[in-house]
Design a protein around this motif. Structure first.
Motif, short mmCIF file in Angstrom:
data_model
loop_
_atom_site.label_atom_id
_atom_site.label_comp_id
_atom_site.label_asym_id
_atom_site.label_seq_id
_atom_site.Cartn_x
_atom_site.Cartn_y
_atom_site.Cartn_z
N GLY A 1 0.80 -1.22 -0.02
CA GLY A 1 0.09 0.03 0.09
C GLY A 1 0.98 1.13 -0.03
N GLN A 2 0.00 2.33 0.14
CA GLN A 2 0.84 3.68 0.03
C GLN A 2 1.19 4.22 1.54
OE1 GLN A 2 1.46 5.25 -2.86
NE2 GLN A 2 0.62 3.42 -3.86
N PRO A 3 2.41 4.98 1.30
CA PRO A 3 2.85 5.29 3.17
C PRO A 3 1.61 6.12 3.54
CG PRO A 3 4.33 5.99 1.31
CD PRO A 3 3.28 5.28 0.36
N GLY A 4 1.20 5.62 4.85
CA GLY A 4 0.07 6.38 5.54
C GLY A 4 -0.92 5.41 5.58
N SER A 5 -1.13 4.09 4.93
CA SER A 5 -2.24 3.24 4.68
C SER A 5 -2.11 2.14 6.12
CB SER A 5 -2.26 2.60 3.24
OG SER A 5 -1.06 1.76 3.30
N LYS A 6 -3.17 1.66 6.02
CA LYS A 6 -3.17 0.74 7.35
C LYS A 6 -2.07 -0.42 6.98
CE LYS A 6 -6.55 -2.07 10.08
NZ LYS A 6 -7.85 -2.33 10.09
N ARG A 7 -2.11 -0.98 5.76
CA ARG A 7 -1.17 -1.99 5.72
C ARG A 7 0.25 -1.57 5.76
NH1 ARG A 7 -1.81 -4.92 0.36
NH2 ARG A 7 -0.22 -6.39 1.44
N TYR A 8 0.57 -0.39 5.48
CA TYR A 8 1.68 0.16 5.39
C TYR A 8 2.28 0.42 6.74
CZ TYR A 8 5.75 3.00 3.74
OH TYR A 8 7.02 3.62 3.24
N ARG A 9 1.42 1.13 7.57
CA ARG A 9 1.71 1.38 8.78
C ARG A 9 1.93 0.27 9.89
NH1 ARG A 9 -2.27 3.20 11.29
NH2 ARG A 9 -3.82 3.64 9.43
N LYS A 10 0.93 -0.87 9.53
CA LYS A 10 1.09 -2.02 10.23
C LYS A 10 2.70 -2.96 10.22
CE LYS A 10 -1.29 -6.67 10.92
NZ LYS A 10 -2.39 -7.34 10.32
N ALA A 11 3.07 -2.70 8.83
CA ALA A 11 4.25 -3.26 8.38
C ALA A 11 5.70 -2.47 8.91
CB ALA A 11 4.29 -3.68 7.00
N THR A 12 5.39 -1.24 9.26
CA THR A 12 6.51 -0.16 9.44
C THR A 12 6.44 0.27 10.88
OG1 THR A 12 5.24 1.61 8.58
CG2 THR A 12 6.78 0.48 7.18
N GLU A 13 5.54 -0.07 11.69
CA GLU A 13 5.48 0.69 12.77
C GLU A 13 5.86 -0.28 14.02
OE1 GLU A 13 1.50 2.11 13.50
OE2 GLU A 13 1.89 3.84 12.31
N LYS A 14 6.05 -1.69 13.71
CA LYS A 14 6.64 -2.47 14.79
C LYS A 14 7.70 -3.51 14.20
CE LYS A 14 2.87 -5.90 14.21
NZ LYS A 14 1.67 -6.70 14.67
N PRO A 15 8.48 -4.05 14.92
CA PRO A 15 9.69 -5.03 14.58
C PRO A 15 9.02 -6.37 13.95
CG PRO A 15 9.53 -4.94 16.79
CD PRO A 15 8.53 -3.84 16.34
N ILE A 16 9.67 -6.82 13.11
CA ILE A 16 9.40 -8.08 12.45
C ILE A 16 9.44 -9.19 13.53
CG2 ILE A 16 9.98 -9.89 10.52
CD1 ILE A 16 10.74 -7.62 8.80
N ALA A 17 8.52 -10.24 13.64
CA ALA A 17 8.47 -11.28 14.45
C ALA A 17 8.41 -12.49 13.75
CB ALA A 17 7.06 -11.10 15.53
N PHE A 18 9.25 -13.40 14.12
CA PHE A 18 9.34 -14.70 13.61
C PHE A 18 8.29 -15.93 14.20
CE2 PHE A 18 12.88 -12.02 12.29
CZ PHE A 18 13.31 -12.55 11.01
N ARG A 19 7.76 -16.64 13.40
CA ARG A 19 7.16 -17.88 14.11
C ARG A 19 7.99 -18.97 14.61
NH1 ARG A 19 5.24 -20.72 10.52
NH2 ARG A 19 6.54 -19.92 8.62
N PRO A 20 7.66 -19.35 15.62
CA PRO A 20 8.37 -20.58 16.34
C PRO A 20 8.91 -21.50 15.23
CG PRO A 20 6.56 -19.90 17.80
CD PRO A 20 6.31 -19.27 16.37
#
Length: 413
Positions: free
Chosen positions: A87-106
């Motif tokens: 998505g574009q900067p500021g969109s919900k998907r964009y913010r969800k991907a950039t506002e927190k660190p990446i987590a790895f599944r166990p």
């Protein structure tokens, strides 16, 4: 090359503990990289290497792979953001991907190099490092063809994967390509459709109405389970989704293998439709949308491309416009030519044929015309794993421009 491991219960427990520890460490490294804004391999290694080894009891190679895996994940995220896939900067998907660190599944995959993993191919066993010590003599199952490929071409890392309680090793193999066929005698046109997944210009229909009945039955079952909306229904939905994905992948592999083998046997190239952006261009009624979007034609195209590249078979993509309305005999274009989903009857010359076979013959003719105009094979080169670099682009040649009126040349060959 996917190889299935056959560990004992004790060995499986050690492998599960290893994946859990490595992914827990990778999540912590990701948090440090996000907070410190350090996402390059060597600078990040200076910050976290010592603690990763001590805190999770990882070996030196495992700790380095955990850090490298984290950096690769952020590099991939950056590429997706720049490409607009989130998505574009500021969109919900964009913010969800950039506002927190990446987590790895166990149970996320963990890369292994030759210091952590050794193969005894003739004995059908591997020796693999774990947090519980090195496991020697872990059995694996593979066909004779897989064993030969592993023995001759295995090179680089292997990924340890746990999927539905089963253990796999995904081994990297560098298989040499066959010399490209620069003088095909003709092209084998392939028409892709919703009812008949693939129809060739030879008249062969692959994955037709029998598969459609199975897909309809699966879709009805999914609808019933969604309406129940209970925990058990959700578990069954998840299980069936994985099953359908495996079935579609298997069918796509079989179709691609058959098409490439037939083209190689007869000395022909392969002609495919350029379906880029088809879902945005085509407008469908609501009942048709699920059927239209439920098959991975891009996956089928990629399977044909890499198998053709390995066999040296040229592939040409053509413009799909009006291939279903054009008569393969006289070239007359009329919407009324398409009598039904299955039948084509030309209003000008009276030619009658199966609609998908007629379309595949038009695709074959367009590819042959493009080839005579000077177009080259457009089989894309295999994409390397993302390392932060920029992919190479091919410029459009003059012969490509001359032929643009009848088909499209897809860069990347």
């Amino acid at each position: 090359m996917q190889v299935r491991l056959l560990p004992t219960s004790e060995q499986a427990a050690a492998l599960a503990a290893t994946l859990s520890a490595c992914n827990e460490a990778a999540t912590w490294v990701s948090r440090v990289a996000f907070d410190e804004k350090v996402k390059k391999n060597f600078p990040l290694r200076k910050l976290v290497y010592g603690e990763v080894k001590a805190r999770w009891a990882l070996g030196a190679q495992a700790a380095q792979h955990v850090i490298k895996k984290t950096c690769d994940a952020y590099a991939t995220l950056k590429a997706n953001l720049e490409a607009g896939n989130l998505g574009q900067p500021g969109s919900k998907r964009y913010r969800k991907a950039t506002e927190k660190p990446i987590a790895f599944r166990p149970e996320g995959a963990q890369p292994y190099d030759d210091r952590m993993l050794s193969w005894q191919i003739t004995e059908g066993r591997v020796s693999v490092w774990t947090v519980c010590g090195r496991l020697k003599g872990v059995a694996f199952a593979a066909s004779a063809e897989q064993l030969a490929t592993l023995a001759l071409y295995r090179k680089g890392e292997s990924d340890l994967v746990c999927r539905d309680g089963m253990w796999f090793l995904l081994a990297t193999c560098e298989v040499p390509e066959a010399p490209p066929n620069t003088g095909p005698v003709d092209f084998l046109g392939v028409d892709l459709g919703v009812v008949n997944i693939a129809t060739t210009s030879d008249g062969e229909i692959m994955a037709g109405r029998e598969l459609s009945r199975i897909r309809n039955r699966e879709r009805e079952l999914r609808t019933k389970l969604k309406k129940k909306n209970t925990p058990s229904a959700k578990r069954r939905l998840k299980k069936r989704r994985r099953k359908e994905t495996r079935r579609a992948r298997d069918i796509n592999h079989k179709i691609a293998k058959h098409v490439v083998a037939e083209a190689e046997r007869t000395g022909r190239g392969i002609a495919l439709e350029d379906l880029t952006g088809i879902r945005e261009r085509v407008r469908l009624a609501k009942p048709q949308r699920a059927t239209h979007s439920s098959w991975s034609f891009a996956q089928l195209g990629s399977f044909i491309a890499y198998k053709a590249r390995r066999a040296g078979v040229p592939v040409v993509y053509v413009d799909a416009a009006y291939t279903s309305r054009t008569c393969a005999e006289c070239g007359h274009i009329d919407r009324a030519n398409r009598v039904s989903q299955a039948w084509f009857a030309c209003r000008s010359c009276g030619f009658v044929d199966h609609a998908d076979r007629n379309g595949s013959r038009n695709i074959r003719a367009r590819a042959w015309e493009l080839w005579r105009c000077g177009a080259s094979s457009t089989v894309p080169a295999p994409r390397p794993r993302w390392r932060g670099g920029v992919g190479r682009k091919r410029s459009i040649t003059a012969s490509d421009a001359r032929c643009a009126s009848r088909g499209s040349i897809v860069p990347g060959g």
